[in-house]
Design a protein around this motif. Structure first.
Motif, short mmCIF file in Angstrom:
data_model
loop_
_atom_site.label_atom_id
_atom_site.label_comp_id
_atom_site.label_asym_id
_atom_site.label_seq_id
_atom_site.Cartn_x
_atom_site.Cartn_y
_atom_site.Cartn_z
N TRP A 38 34.40 -3.34 -32.35
CA TRP A 38 33.09 -3.99 -32.15
C TRP A 38 33.17 -5.21 -31.25
O TRP A 38 34.11 -6.00 -31.35
CB TRP A 38 32.54 -4.50 -33.48
CG TRP A 38 32.05 -3.48 -34.43
CD1 TRP A 38 32.74 -2.92 -35.48
CD2 TRP A 38 30.73 -2.90 -34.49
NE1 TRP A 38 31.94 -2.03 -36.16
CE2 TRP A 38 30.70 -2.02 -35.57
CE3 TRP A 38 29.58 -3.07 -33.71
CZ2 TRP A 38 29.57 -1.29 -35.91
CZ3 TRP A 38 28.44 -2.34 -34.05
CH2 TRP A 38 28.45 -1.45 -35.14
N GLU A 66 37.00 -2.37 -37.35
CA GLU A 66 36.92 -1.85 -38.72
C GLU A 66 37.68 -0.53 -38.77
O GLU A 66 37.49 0.32 -37.90
CB GLU A 66 35.48 -1.54 -39.11
CG GLU A 66 34.58 -2.73 -39.33
CD GLU A 66 33.16 -2.28 -39.65
OE1 GLU A 66 32.80 -2.26 -40.83
OE2 GLU A 66 32.43 -1.94 -38.71
N VAL A 110 39.38 -4.87 -41.98
CA VAL A 110 38.76 -5.53 -40.83
C VAL A 110 39.81 -6.40 -40.16
O VAL A 110 40.40 -7.27 -40.81
CB VAL A 110 37.56 -6.41 -41.25
CG1 VAL A 110 36.94 -7.10 -40.04
CG2 VAL A 110 36.51 -5.58 -41.98
N ASP A 166 34.56 -11.19 -38.54
CA ASP A 166 33.31 -10.44 -38.40
C ASP A 166 32.13 -11.13 -39.05
O ASP A 166 31.04 -10.56 -39.13
CB ASP A 166 33.48 -9.03 -38.99
CG ASP A 166 33.69 -9.05 -40.49
OD1 ASP A 166 34.17 -10.09 -41.01
OD2 ASP A 166 33.38 -8.05 -41.15
N GLN A 176 25.35 -8.12 -42.68
CA GLN A 176 26.18 -7.90 -41.49
C GLN A 176 25.36 -7.97 -40.20
O GLN A 176 25.89 -8.34 -39.16
CB GLN A 176 26.89 -6.54 -41.60
CG GLN A 176 27.97 -6.52 -42.67
CD GLN A 176 28.73 -5.21 -42.69
OE1 GLN A 176 29.46 -4.90 -41.77
NE2 GLN A 176 28.55 -4.45 -43.75
#
Ligand SMILES: [Zn+2]
Length: 534
Positions: free
Chosen positions: A95, A111, A120, A124, A299
């Motif tokens: 990501w 992830e 992870v 994040d 998130q």
């Protein structure tokens, strides 16, 4: 022409009813069979060993809006590169998340999710567990709640969902068809691994059109969470949806567009490897009681605390606790979000209902234990955001009067009228008659001895109608989100949020010695006020 289209409509409707009846009789399995063949057939799908793609992801958060019940806040734009190994069920997602809210920042992280564990690598979130803070480089194992959530979301959007259902017919049952936008979608329920999904099929093509979960949202109660699949493309010998739009109660809050989709590109096994120390601390997926919406949407804004207890980090906190910060004033701390309890002669005032009704239930019972025979009479909600107001139902159920800022009463009225049969800690009841006091400018709560004053902080950059509190005899203020006292060092000069607080305090003519926060702890006010003009 008219007559013809009418006949067509009637015959289409009849054929839909026929399809629906047939699929009810077959337990919906014919719908699954049709979807599998529309996607290229069982053999083509079974030949898919890996799936790789890139995607852009845009997210909005409806319950962090500036105005209560108003326009959703753009949370951020992200890119992700994902790869799934079908045989092992492992997925890796790399990501780059560019957040707009609550502050512009970029988190770059990976992830890795397998059937047994989640991991992870990188940072994040602003809400980090002890393990994430102590690991060098930063990394952490996923909580049982997050792992269950990621697994469910990957399943719901999986290009192989129909194939998987066809291989587990005992988990598939016929469901009533669902009408959306005038289209009647035949549907099946699919239950697997503690997850329950309803799959809606496109009546024209037979392809999966929507995968629905019935979730609980701490503001809106019972909600639908749909991934809408569209823009199907041929990839090899299969068809894969390249558009995934996520709808919360019918509003699009996430828009995912896939590109560069390939199947059967070889992927080295170590791409899915979770380093041993993190595999050792990884938790198995929670089988029940997963607050999916909390985990998904925290998130969205990069504030999710990846803990088995949504209210606090189980690795560093023994739990919530009361901290007496002034005579008859308890700060509820130990978690990511705080409340304040103010003792009056015959009753209590509580500021904020953060996180969930679980946390509210804890706070109400701790308040009862501390101040026997003094009921909570008022719940002051500083603002409407989901993380500070999401536990309002437990207070409403306890018979409180809700005190809220200008322009928010109508919103809370709607919230309290919403059904909440899926609330994890409360049985459904009628909360629609809860009294709500809307504060314009200033409001005073007094018992003749102690006085608690409330001020609307107008303007402020965070939430319209945001309230601050002030307990006059102990010169203590309460503030949420505009300032988190004690959470970190003060900046060199005031930012717009802090400016609104300092200006508001001046306008109110109050002289707080300290502030307690909806986040953080307590801190002296003078050093903050001294930043004015710098
Ligand atoms: Zn907020």
């Amino acid at each position: 022409m008219k007559r013809f289209s009418m006949m067509l409509a009637v015959s289409l409707a009849v054929s839909l009813v026929v399809v629906a009846c047939a699929s009810m009789q077959s337990g919906g399995k014919d719908l699954v069979t049709r979807a599998v063949s529309a996607q290229g057939g069982a053999d083509a799908l079974a030949a898919v060993k890996t799936i790789s793609y890139k995607a852009t992801v845009r997210q909005w958060e409806p319950e962090q809006s500036a105005k209560a019940g108003g326009e959703m806040r753009l949370a951020g734009d992200s890119t992700v590169a994902a790869v799934t190994d079908v045989a092992t069920g492992a997925t890796r997602m790399d990501w780059v998340r560019n957040f707009q809210y609550p502050a512009p920042r970029t988190f770059t992280f990976t992830e890795i999710v397998t059937r047994e564990a989640g991991y992870v690598a990188g940072v994040d979130s602003n809400g980090r567990t002890k393990q994430s803070r102590e690991a060098n480089p930063p990394a952490h194992s996923m909580s049982s709640l997050r792992l269950a959530t990621v697994q469910r979301e990957l399943l719901a959007a999986s290009p192989l969902l129909a194939l998987e259902m066809s291989k587990s017919p005992d988990r598939v049952t016929a469901a009533p068809s669902v009408t959306i936008g005038g289209v009647q979608y035949p549907a099946v329920d699919y239950r697997v691994g503690g997850h329950s999904l309803t799959v809606l099929f496109d009546p024209a093509t037979g392809l999966p059109a929507r995968v629905r979960a019935l979730d609980y949202d701490n503001i809106w109660g019972d909600v639908t969470w749909d991934v809408v699949l569209a823009d199907w493309q041929t990839v090899g010998t299969t068809r894969i949806a390249t558009s995934r739009k996520y709808e919360l109660n019918g509003r699009t809050v996430m828009d995912v567009k896939l590109s560069d989709i390939t199947v059967n590109t070889p992927v080295a096994a170590d791409r899915f490897a979770i380093p041993a120390p993190f595999l050792a601390t990884a938790r198995p997926a929670a089988a029940a009681g997963v607050p999916y919406q909390w985990i998904i949407r925290r998130q969205f804004i990069g504030t999710y605390l990846d803990s088995d207890q949504p209210s606090y980090d189980t690795q560093s906190s023994p739990g919530l606790k009361l901290e007496e910060i002034a005579p008859g004033v308890q700060h509820v701390v130990g978690g990511s979000h705080n409340s304040l309890i103010v003792e009056m002669k015959d009753y209590l005032i509580v500021f904020d209902a953060p996180v969930s009704d679980w946390q509210s239930t804890w706070t109400i019972s701790a308040a009862r234990g501390k101040y026997v025979r003094k009921p909570v009479k008022y719940l002051v909600l500083t603002h409407h955001h989901m993380d500070h107001a999401g536990g309002l139902r437990a207070y409403a159920d306890a018979g409180v009067t809700i005190v809220a800022g200008q322009g928010t009463a109508e919103h809370y009225k709607k919230v309290l009228a919403a059904p909440f049969s899926r609330n994890p800690v409360m049985t459904a009841s009628d909360l629609s008659r809860t009294s709500i006091v809307e504060v314009t400018g200033k409001h005073v709560l007094t018992d003749g001895t102690r006085q608690v004053e409330l001020y609307v902080l107008d303007p402020n950059p965070h939430a319209d109608g945001l309230l601050i509190g002030y307990v006059t005899d102990v010169k203590l203020g309460f503030v949420t989100d505009i300032w988190s006292p004690g959470a970190g060092p003060l900046p060199d000069k005031l930012n717009p949020a802090l400016t609104s607080l300092v200006t508001g305090v001046k306008k109110a003519g109050i002289e707080p010695a300290k502030f307690a926060g909806g986040h953080g702890g307590t801190a002296d006010y003078a050093p903050l006020a001294a930043l004015e003009g710098k």
